[in-house]
Design a protein around this motif. Structure first.
Motif, mmCIF file in Angstrom:
data_model
loop_
_atom_site.group_PDB
_atom_site.id
_atom_site.type_symbol
_atom_site.label_atom_id
_atom_site.label_comp_id
_atom_site.label_asym_id
_atom_site.label_seq_id
_atom_site.Cartn_x
_atom_site.Cartn_y
_atom_site.Cartn_z
ATOM 1 N N ASP A 195 -7.632 -2.034 3.490
ATOM 2 C CA ASP A 195 -9.076 -2.155 3.243
ATOM 3 C C ASP A 195 -9.512 -1.312 2.047
ATOM 4 O OD1 ASP A 195 -9.279 -3.865 5.374
ATOM 5 O OD2 ASP A 195 -9.954 -2.323 6.791
ATOM 6 N N LEU A 196 -8.923 -0.112 1.923
ATOM 7 C CA LEU A 196 -9.276 0.769 0.813
ATOM 8 C C LEU A 196 -8.804 0.209 -0.531
ATOM 9 C CD1 LEU A 196 -8.439 4.248 2.402
ATOM 10 C CD2 LEU A 196 -10.718 3.484 1.657
ATOM 11 N N LYS A 197 -7.615 -0.368 -0.545
ATOM 12 C CA LYS A 197 -7.044 -0.845 -1.805
ATOM 13 C C LYS A 197 -7.647 -2.168 -2.255
ATOM 14 C CE LYS A 197 -2.711 -1.937 -4.177
ATOM 15 N NZ LYS A 197 -1.225 -1.903 -4.127
ATOM 16 N N PHE A 198 -7.781 -3.108 -1.314
ATOM 17 C CA PHE A 198 -8.187 -4.451 -1.699
ATOM 18 C C PHE A 198 -9.659 -4.745 -1.416
ATOM 19 C CE2 PHE A 198 -3.606 -4.664 -0.761
ATOM 20 C CZ PHE A 198 -3.145 -5.074 -2.000
ATOM 21 N N LYS A 199 -10.284 -3.900 -0.585
ATOM 22 C CA LYS A 199 -11.694 -4.060 -0.239
ATOM 23 C C LYS A 199 -11.962 -5.497 0.224
ATOM 24 C CE LYS A 199 -13.044 -0.329 -3.354
ATOM 25 N NZ LYS A 199 -11.687 0.024 -3.796
ATOM 26 N N ASP A 200 -13.131 -6.036 -0.112
ATOM 27 C CA ASP A 200 -13.457 -7.406 0.276
ATOM 28 C C ASP A 200 -13.165 -8.397 -0.845
ATOM 29 O OD1 ASP A 200 -14.365 -6.629 2.789
ATOM 30 O OD2 ASP A 200 -16.390 -6.218 2.043
ATOM 31 N N GLU A 201 -12.615 -7.890 -1.944
ATOM 32 C CA GLU A 201 -12.423 -8.734 -3.122
ATOM 33 C C GLU A 201 -11.226 -9.663 -2.975
ATOM 34 O OE1 GLU A 201 -12.037 -5.926 -6.254
ATOM 35 O OE2 GLU A 201 -13.926 -4.928 -5.775
ATOM 36 N N ILE A 202 -10.215 -9.237 -2.235
ATOM 37 C CA ILE A 202 -8.983 -10.009 -2.103
ATOM 38 C C ILE A 202 -8.606 -10.114 -0.634
ATOM 39 C CG2 ILE A 202 -6.496 -9.976 -2.567
ATOM 40 C CD1 ILE A 202 -7.097 -8.708 -5.246
ATOM 41 N N VAL A 248 4.101 -6.465 10.131
ATOM 42 C CA VAL A 248 3.481 -5.218 9.688
ATOM 43 C C VAL A 248 2.654 -4.629 10.826
ATOM 44 C CG1 VAL A 248 1.807 -4.212 8.102
ATOM 45 C CG2 VAL A 248 3.417 -5.920 7.271
ATOM 46 N N ASP A 249 2.911 -3.349 11.137
ATOM 47 C CA ASP A 249 2.155 -2.636 12.168
ATOM 48 C C ASP A 249 0.912 -2.045 11.508
ATOM 49 O OD1 ASP A 249 1.103 -1.063 14.156
ATOM 50 O OD2 ASP A 249 2.936 0.089 14.535
ATOM 51 N N LEU A 250 -0.217 -2.702 11.716
ATOM 52 C CA LEU A 250 -1.453 -2.287 11.051
ATOM 53 C C LEU A 250 -1.972 -0.947 11.542
ATOM 54 C CD1 LEU A 250 -3.332 -5.710 10.964
ATOM 55 C CD2 LEU A 250 -2.189 -4.570 9.058
ATOM 56 N N ASN A 251 -1.542 -0.519 12.717
ATOM 57 C CA ASN A 251 -2.036 0.736 13.297
ATOM 58 C C ASN A 251 -1.166 1.946 12.957
ATOM 59 O OD1 ASN A 251 -4.273 -0.465 14.666
ATOM 60 N ND2 ASN A 251 -2.832 -1.289 16.170
ATOM 61 N N ARG A 252 -0.051 1.705 12.288
ATOM 62 C CA ARG A 252 0.846 2.809 11.942
ATOM 63 C C ARG A 252 0.267 3.621 10.786
ATOM 64 N NH1 ARG A 252 5.411 3.964 8.692
ATOM 65 N NH2 ARG A 252 5.307 1.953 7.607
ATOM 66 N N VAL A 253 0.488 4.928 10.820
ATOM 67 C CA VAL A 253 0.068 5.817 9.730
ATOM 68 C C VAL A 253 1.302 6.147 8.892
ATOM 69 C CG1 VAL A 253 -0.919 8.050 9.095
ATOM 70 C CG2 VAL A 253 -1.809 6.807 11.096
ATOM 71 N N PRO A 254 1.445 5.536 7.706
ATOM 72 C CA PRO A 254 2.617 5.805 6.865
ATOM 73 C C PRO A 254 2.598 7.231 6.324
ATOM 74 C CG PRO A 254 1.438 3.821 6.152
ATOM 75 C CD PRO A 254 0.537 4.558 7.086
ATOM 76 N N ASN A 255 3.784 7.744 6.069
ATOM 77 C CA ASN A 255 3.907 9.066 5.468
ATOM 78 C C ASN A 255 3.326 9.074 4.052
ATOM 79 O OD1 ASN A 255 5.286 10.075 7.727
ATOM 80 N ND2 ASN A 255 7.247 9.332 6.937
ATOM 81 N N ALA A 256 2.951 10.241 3.588
ATOM 82 C CA ALA A 256 2.431 10.368 2.226
ATOM 83 C C ALA A 256 3.474 9.881 1.223
ATOM 84 C CB ALA A 256 2.050 11.816 1.938
ATOM 85 N N VAL A 267 0.856 -1.184 0.000
ATOM 86 C CA VAL A 267 0.000 0.000 0.000
ATOM 87 C C VAL A 267 0.893 1.235 0.000
ATOM 88 C CG1 VAL A 267 -1.975 -1.093 1.138
ATOM 89 C CG2 VAL A 267 -0.179 -0.026 2.531
ATOM 90 N N ILE A 268 0.324 2.368 -0.374
ATOM 91 C CA ILE A 268 1.058 3.639 -0.382
ATOM 92 C C ILE A 268 0.399 4.587 0.610
ATOM 93 C CG2 ILE A 268 1.776 5.617 -1.770
ATOM 94 C CD1 ILE A 268 1.835 3.798 -4.189
ATOM 95 N N GLY A 269 1.200 5.073 1.530
ATOM 96 C CA GLY A 269 0.687 5.946 2.580
ATOM 97 C C GLY A 269 0.176 7.281 2.056
ATOM 98 N N ASN A 270 -0.757 7.867 2.829
ATOM 99 C CA ASN A 270 -1.261 9.203 2.491
ATOM 100 C C ASN A 270 -1.140 10.164 3.663
ATOM 101 O OD1 ASN A 270 -3.254 8.317 4.230
ATOM 102 N ND2 ASN A 270 -4.820 8.087 2.643
ATOM 103 N N GLY A 271 -0.474 9.701 4.746
ATOM 104 C CA GLY A 271 -0.300 10.548 5.913
ATOM 105 C C GLY A 271 -1.529 10.669 6.791
#
Length: 312
Positions: free
Chosen positions: A192-199, A207-215, A179-183
């Motif tokens: 969830d936004l990229k793969f939705k329920d399809e994959i 992987v830290d799921l709660n981390r907010v990656p930089n833009a 995924v690519i962060g947006n800050g």
């Protein structure tokens, strides 16, 4: 009613274009193709080209490793683990101890997988002896007959090579899901936004799921390269840095196993080693044909050549 899969749509088109008569038998599980008084069969994604021996070797990861090793084809190490119930004559505690030893030798990371696994199923990374034991018990409880233990290898890209009777028809490479962060959003939200329920992405435990990656920051979220689990296919050409070595090792692997039609997965590791991962005697390109621009025609051309080969 489920829509027809791309594979069967391609078969229908190819047979019409080549004036091949076909019919479905065994509740659609088998396609019978007839032309010039010859009959050939396609069972699911298996074409009437491979011998039973080569098909069975490709369908068993440890057997593939042993054959490739015997023929000096570079491949990822596999160590056998037998089921105490179905293979009691071969079972010894030393096989599990071998897996634990491999764990220690490989910075506490080892892959345990069913020898007949496919599409990334029944494949697990273990980081402790306790996890090794639990994973082995789980896989045997799921009625797997034999397992393999392999060193965890850091892979930059996985190349998929389509092989037909000593010829490379097509090569592409796969990038692990990212995924690519947006800050703003967390890693979990970005997934969830990229793969939705399809994959369903098989997320790395580190992987830290709660981390907010930089833009603009890219975050790899899985260690697997399966398209069905969110990996990204990348079309390449002869300018790719590793294409010549990948093609050569795939040709060597196909010839070593005496297989006629298969896909061969080749790993390029972070330290730039090129190694065979596995050979697949069932050639499925459904997901590729659906998500790659022009992928349907590429896949159809592959299957058309395989069908031509059957009727030679």
């Amino acid at each position: 009613m489920e829509s027809i899969k791309p594979f069967y749509r391609m078969l229908n088109e190819i047979c019409e274009e080549k004036q091949i008569k076909q019919k479905e038998i065994s509740y659609g599980w088998i396609r019978e193709l007839r032309k010039d008084d010859k009959a050939h069969y396609i069972m699911r994604y298996q074409f009437d080209l491979n011998s039973e021996i080569s098909y069975n070797i490709a369908g068993d990861k440890f057997a593939t490793y042993e054959v490739l090793k015997s023929n000096n084809v570079p491949t990822i190490e596999h160590r056998m683990i037998f089921s105490p119930e179905t293979r009691s004559g071969y079972y010894e505690n030393k096989f599990i101890e071998d897996a634990k030893e491999l764990l220690k030798q490989n910075n506490n990371r080892v892959v345990i997988k069913a020898n007949n696994s496919c599409q990334g199923k029944d494949v697990f990374v273990c980081v402790s002896e306790e996890e090794v034991e639990k994973t082995i018990v789980k896989l045997f409880d799921d009625k797997n007959d034999t397992l393999s233990a392999c060193p965890y290898v850091d892979i930059d890209f996985e190349y998929r090579v389509v092989y037909l009777d000593g010829e490379i028809l097509f090569v592409y490479k796969k990038r692990k899901p990212y995924v690519i962060g947006n800050g703003v959003n967390t890693v979990k939200e970005l997934i969830d936004l990229k793969f939705k329920d399809e994959i369903k992405v098989d997320i790395c435990r580190k992987v830290d799921l709660n981390r907010v990656p930089n833009a603009g920051e890219e975050v790899t979220v899985s260690w697997k390269h399966n398209l069905n689990n969110g990996a990204e296919p990348i079309i390449i050409d002869d300018t790719d840095e590793f294409i010549r070595e990948v093609r050569k090792i795939a040709l060597d692997a196909g010839k070593a196993v005496n297989i006629k039609f298969a896909t061969i997965d080749v790993a390029v590791t972070q330290d730039k080693k090129v190694l065979i991962m596995e050979i697949n005697a069932s050639v499925c390109m459904n997901k590729f044909s659906e998500i790659v621009p022009g992928g349907y025609e590429i896949a159809k051309n592959v299957y058309a050549k395989a069908i031509d080969k059957m009727f030679e």
